[in-house]
Motif scaffolding. Sequence first.
Motif, PDB file in Angstrom:
ATOM      1  N   MET A  88       0.845  -1.187   0.000  1.00 57.40           N
ATOM      2  CA  MET A  88       0.000   0.000   0.000  1.00 57.40           C
ATOM      3  C   MET A  88       0.884   1.241   0.000  1.00 57.40           C
ATOM      4  SD  MET A  88      -2.864   1.152   2.794  1.00 57.40           S
ATOM      5  CE  MET A  88      -3.722  -0.393   2.559  1.00 57.40           C
ATOM      6  N   ARG A  89       0.575   2.202  -0.820  1.00 54.42           N
ATOM      7  CA  ARG A  89       1.395   3.398  -0.909  1.00 54.42           C
ATOM      8  C   ARG A  89       1.075   4.338   0.240  1.00 54.42           C
ATOM      9  NH1 ARG A  89      -1.550   7.623  -2.507  1.00 54.42           N
ATOM     10  NH2 ARG A  89       0.276   8.843  -3.008  1.00 54.42           N
ATOM     11  N   SER A  90       2.031   5.191   0.573  1.00 56.40           N
ATOM     12  CA  SER A  90       1.778   6.213   1.580  1.00 56.40           C
ATOM     13  C   SER A  90       1.215   7.448   0.907  1.00 56.40           C
ATOM     14  CB  SER A  90       3.079   6.562   2.300  1.00 56.40           C
ATOM     15  OG  SER A  90       4.036   7.019   1.382  1.00 56.40           O
ATOM     16  N   ILE A  91       0.322   8.162   1.621  1.00 51.52           N
ATOM     17  CA  ILE A  91      -0.298   9.337   1.051  1.00 51.52           C
ATOM     18  C   ILE A  91       0.695  10.484   1.058  1.00 51.52           C
ATOM     19  CG2 ILE A  91      -1.252  10.418   3.122  1.00 51.52           C
ATOM     20  CD1 ILE A  91      -3.250   9.708  -0.027  1.00 51.52           C
ATOM     21  N   HIS A  92       0.557  11.432   0.106  1.00 51.39           N
ATOM     22  CA  HIS A  92       1.435  12.594   0.083  1.00 51.39           C
ATOM     23  C   HIS A  92       1.297  13.396   1.366  1.00 51.39           C
ATOM     24  CE1 HIS A  92       2.780  12.330  -4.057  1.00 51.39           C
ATOM     25  NE2 HIS A  92       1.551  12.048  -4.406  1.00 51.39           N
ATOM     26  N   THR A  93       2.394  13.963   1.845  1.00 56.13           N
ATOM     27  CA  THR A  93       2.373  14.860   2.986  1.00 56.13           C
ATOM     28  C   THR A  93       2.279  16.282   2.476  1.00 56.13           C
ATOM     29  OG1 THR A  93       3.738  13.367   4.278  1.00 56.13           O
ATOM     30  CG2 THR A  93       3.624  15.659   5.012  1.00 56.13           C
ATOM     31  N   VAL A  94       1.295  17.050   2.955  1.00 53.62           N
ATOM     32  CA  VAL A  94       1.116  18.429   2.521  1.00 53.62           C
ATOM     33  C   VAL A  94       0.894  19.305   3.729  1.00 53.62           C
ATOM     34  CG1 VAL A  94       0.107  17.716   0.340  1.00 53.62           C
ATOM     35  CG2 VAL A  94      -1.381  18.263   2.233  1.00 53.62           C
ATOM     36  N   ALA A  95       1.100  20.610   3.552  1.00 50.53           N
ATOM     37  CA  ALA A  95       0.843  21.565   4.622  1.00 50.53           C
ATOM     38  C   ALA A  95      -0.618  21.954   4.596  1.00 50.53           C
ATOM     39  CB  ALA A  95       1.713  22.813   4.432  1.00 50.53           C
ATOM     40  N   ILE A  96      -1.307  21.834   5.757  1.00 49.24           N
ATOM     41  CA  ILE A  96      -2.713  22.201   5.831  1.00 49.24           C
ATOM     42  C   ILE A  96      -2.935  23.075   7.049  1.00 49.24           C
ATOM     43  CG2 ILE A  96      -3.512  20.120   4.660  1.00 49.24           C
ATOM     44  CD1 ILE A  96      -4.211  18.957   7.368  1.00 49.24           C
ATOM     45  N   ALA A  97      -4.026  23.864   7.007  1.00 48.15           N
ATOM     46  CA  ALA A  97      -4.325  24.735   8.136  1.00 48.15           C
ATOM     47  C   ALA A  97      -4.814  23.915   9.316  1.00 48.15           C
ATOM     48  CB  ALA A  97      -5.367  25.775   7.746  1.00 48.15           C
ATOM     49  N   THR A  98      -5.723  22.973   9.100  1.00 44.64           N
ATOM     50  CA  THR A  98      -6.209  21.973  10.037  1.00 44.64           C
ATOM     51  C   THR A  98      -6.769  20.856   9.175  1.00 44.64           C
ATOM     52  OG1 THR A  98      -8.430  22.858  10.122  1.00 44.64           O
ATOM     53  CG2 THR A  98      -6.912  23.652  11.794  1.00 44.64           C
ATOM     54  N   VAL A 100      -8.677   1.835  -1.588  1.00 47.37           N
ATOM     55  CA  VAL A 100      -9.277   1.440  -2.868  1.00 47.37           C
ATOM     56  C   VAL A 100      -8.572   0.166  -3.342  1.00 47.37           C
ATOM     57  CG1 VAL A 100      -9.898   2.160  -5.194  1.00 47.37           C
ATOM     58  CG2 VAL A 100      -9.662   3.876  -3.387  1.00 47.37           C
ATOM     59  N   PRO A 101      -9.201  -1.007  -3.220  1.00 42.70           N
ATOM     60  CA  PRO A 101      -8.583  -2.262  -3.657  1.00 42.70           C
ATOM     61  C   PRO A 101      -8.394  -2.303  -5.175  1.00 42.70           C
ATOM     62  CG  PRO A 101     -10.426  -2.656  -2.175  1.00 42.70           C
ATOM     63  CD  PRO A 101     -10.503  -1.225  -2.581  1.00 42.70           C
ATOM     64  N   PRO A 102      -7.539  -3.188  -5.666  1.00 45.24           N
ATOM     65  CA  PRO A 102      -7.359  -3.341  -7.117  1.00 45.24           C
ATOM     66  C   PRO A 102      -8.686  -3.638  -7.810  1.00 45.24           C
ATOM     67  CG  PRO A 102      -5.669  -4.556  -5.927  1.00 45.24           C
ATOM     68  CD  PRO A 102      -6.649  -4.083  -4.897  1.00 45.24           C
ATOM     69  N   GLY A 103      -8.915  -2.950  -8.915  1.00 42.89           N
ATOM     70  CA  GLY A 103     -10.120  -3.160  -9.694  1.00 42.89           C
ATOM     71  C   GLY A 103     -11.346  -2.442  -9.183  1.00 42.89           C
ATOM     72  N   GLN A 104     -11.203  -1.694  -8.076  1.00 45.90           N
ATOM     73  CA  GLN A 104     -12.347  -1.016  -7.473  1.00 45.90           C
ATOM     74  C   GLN A 104     -12.284   0.493  -7.693  1.00 45.90           C
ATOM     75  OE1 GLN A 104     -14.944  -2.817  -5.926  1.00 45.90           O
ATOM     76  NE2 GLN A 104     -13.782  -4.453  -6.926  1.00 45.90           N
ATOM     77  N   THR A 146     -10.375   5.070 -10.076  1.00 45.55           N
ATOM     78  CA  THR A 146     -10.466   3.618 -10.228  1.00 45.55           C
ATOM     79  C   THR A 146      -9.056   3.050 -10.209  1.00 45.55           C
ATOM     80  OG1 THR A 146     -12.520   3.737 -11.487  1.00 45.55           O
ATOM     81  CG2 THR A 146     -11.226   1.720 -11.699  1.00 45.55           C
ATOM     82  N   ASN A 147      -8.846   2.031  -9.389  1.00 44.25           N
ATOM     83  CA  ASN A 147      -7.525   1.463  -9.179  1.00 44.25           C
ATOM     84  C   ASN A 147      -7.245   0.373 -10.219  1.00 44.25           C
ATOM     85  OD1 ASN A 147      -5.120   0.436  -8.267  1.00 44.25           O
ATOM     86  ND2 ASN A 147      -5.886  -0.163  -6.247  1.00 44.25           N
ATOM     87  N   HIS A 148      -6.320   0.665 -11.144  1.00 43.46           N
ATOM     88  CA  HIS A 148      -5.906  -0.303 -12.159  1.00 43.46           C
ATOM     89  C   HIS A 148      -4.602  -1.006 -11.788  1.00 43.46           C
ATOM     90  CE1 HIS A 148      -8.914   1.066 -15.140  1.00 43.46           C
ATOM     91  NE2 HIS A 148      -8.685   2.275 -14.654  1.00 43.46           N
ATOM     92  N   GLY A 149      -4.080  -0.734 -10.598  1.00 46.09           N
ATOM     93  CA  GLY A 149      -2.806  -1.297 -10.195  1.00 46.09           C
ATOM     94  C   GLY A 149      -2.937  -2.647  -9.519  1.00 46.09           C
ATOM     95  N   PRO A 150      -1.797  -3.276  -9.193  1.00 44.34           N
ATOM     96  CA  PRO A 150      -1.804  -4.612  -8.594  1.00 44.34           C
ATOM     97  C   PRO A 150      -2.051  -4.621  -7.097  1.00 44.34           C
ATOM     98  CG  PRO A 150       0.434  -3.896  -8.984  1.00 44.34           C
ATOM     99  CD  PRO A 150      -0.444  -2.834  -9.568  1.00 44.34           C
ATOM    100  N   GLY A 151      -1.934  -3.456  -6.448  1.00 45.10           N
ATOM    101  CA  GLY A 151      -2.119  -3.401  -5.004  1.00 45.10           C
ATOM    102  C   GLY A 151      -3.117  -2.330  -4.622  1.00 45.10           C
ATOM    103  N   ALA A 152      -3.506  -2.309  -3.339  1.00 46.94           N
ATOM    104  CA  ALA A 152      -4.456  -1.315  -2.846  1.00 46.94           C
ATOM    105  C   ALA A 152      -3.850   0.083  -2.908  1.00 46.94           C
ATOM    106  CB  ALA A 152      -4.868  -1.645  -1.420  1.00 46.94           C
ATOM    107  N   ALA A 153      -4.700   1.065  -3.150  1.00 45.12           N
ATOM    108  CA  ALA A 153      -4.303   2.466  -3.165  1.00 45.12           C
ATOM    109  C   ALA A 153      -5.034   3.206  -2.057  1.00 45.12           C
ATOM    110  CB  ALA A 153      -4.617   3.100  -4.514  1.00 45.12           C
ATOM    111  N   ILE A 154      -4.482   4.357  -1.652  1.00 41.37           N
ATOM    112  CA  ILE A 154      -5.125   5.220  -0.675  1.00 41.37           C
ATOM    113  C   ILE A 154      -5.558   6.496  -1.387  1.00 41.37           C
ATOM    114  CG2 ILE A 154      -4.849   6.570   1.433  1.00 41.37           C
ATOM    115  CD1 ILE A 154      -2.726   4.547   2.299  1.00 41.37           C
ATOM    116  N   LEU A 155      -6.842   6.818  -1.280  1.00 43.82           N
ATOM    117  CA  LEU A 155      -7.398   8.017  -1.902  1.00 43.82           C
ATOM    118  C   LEU A 155      -7.697   9.058  -0.833  1.00 43.82           C
ATOM    119  CD1 LEU A 155      -8.745   9.674  -4.184  1.00 43.82           C
ATOM    120  CD2 LEU A 155     -10.840   8.363  -3.737  1.00 43.82           C
ATOM    121  N   GLN A 156      -7.281  10.288  -1.114  1.00 43.13           N
ATOM    122  CA  GLN A 156      -7.651  11.418  -0.273  1.00 43.13           C
ATOM    123  C   GLN A 156      -7.964  12.600  -1.184  1.00 43.13           C
ATOM    124  OE1 GLN A 156      -4.783  12.618   2.777  1.00 43.13           O
ATOM    125  NE2 GLN A 156      -6.485  12.804   4.189  1.00 43.13           N
TER     126      GLN A 156
END
Length: 271
Positions: free
Chosen positions: A1-11, A123-127, A177-187
């Motif tokens: 599973m990939r790690s989500i991008h780190t960004v600067a946010i107010a809260t 988001v699992p593969p194919g979902q 839509t996840n076309h990859g071989p592993g689960a993805a993280i959506l934000q």
Amino acid sequence: MRSIHTVAIATATTLCCAATSVAVAEPGRTQVRAAHTIVVGAPVTVLPHTAGTTNVPCQGGQVPSGGGVRTSGTGVFLTATWPNGNSWGADVYNESNTAQTFTPVVICTSQRHVTRHGNMANVPPGQTGLVRAACDPGQVASGGGPDAGASGTGSDHGQSYISQSSDIGQEWVGRVTNHGPGAAILQTWVRCTSTPHTAYASGPTRLARGATGTAHVDCRAGEVPTGGGGLGNPAVEFNESYPTATGWTMRATNHGSIALDLFARVTCTAP
């Protein structure tokens, strides 16, 4: 599973295609409207069957209100377009057999904005996954985008293609839509302001099965774009999504089994 991008946010669904007007005024406070400038980043090469990531910053004390991505070919698909601190980030996956380029684009302004984000979704593969990000009460969305892109570059990352990135009043909606071989993280991320904005949608662009096409929508006279994106069926996946001087342009490919529609969406304000 990939790690989500780190960004600067107010809260820390689909949307109808009629124009939506949202006006928010703070009691006892004058609404200050600032100029918006489109800044185009440097093009980045992405190798065949490989993911890539880049960003473009605002300068001179300005901040992003929205942004997008331009690409050079039909085999490149967007996996992330999101506010990254004082920059706009862009991730793509090149499923073609030739090297391609992609270019981040940001709309910069001195108008005050804050960034908000939705919950992370696995988001699992194919979902297909969808996440909404909401502004605080009294604020409206000026721009935003989903992030399900690559945590690094390579052939096994970043194959979750965007099929929706669009406003809905105080929210921004991101879908992949996840076309990859592993689960993805959506934000999904949204840029928020108290300045009045109005959103518009294009008419439908009908795409035959396997076809690539464009959709464009303009702001009204006296307005400028602050952000945008588009939407359609989850099988209609983005090749590029970017601001123009007058509105927003989308290009997408229909990976479905029947003809499907694509809509561009733009958020505008009066400078």
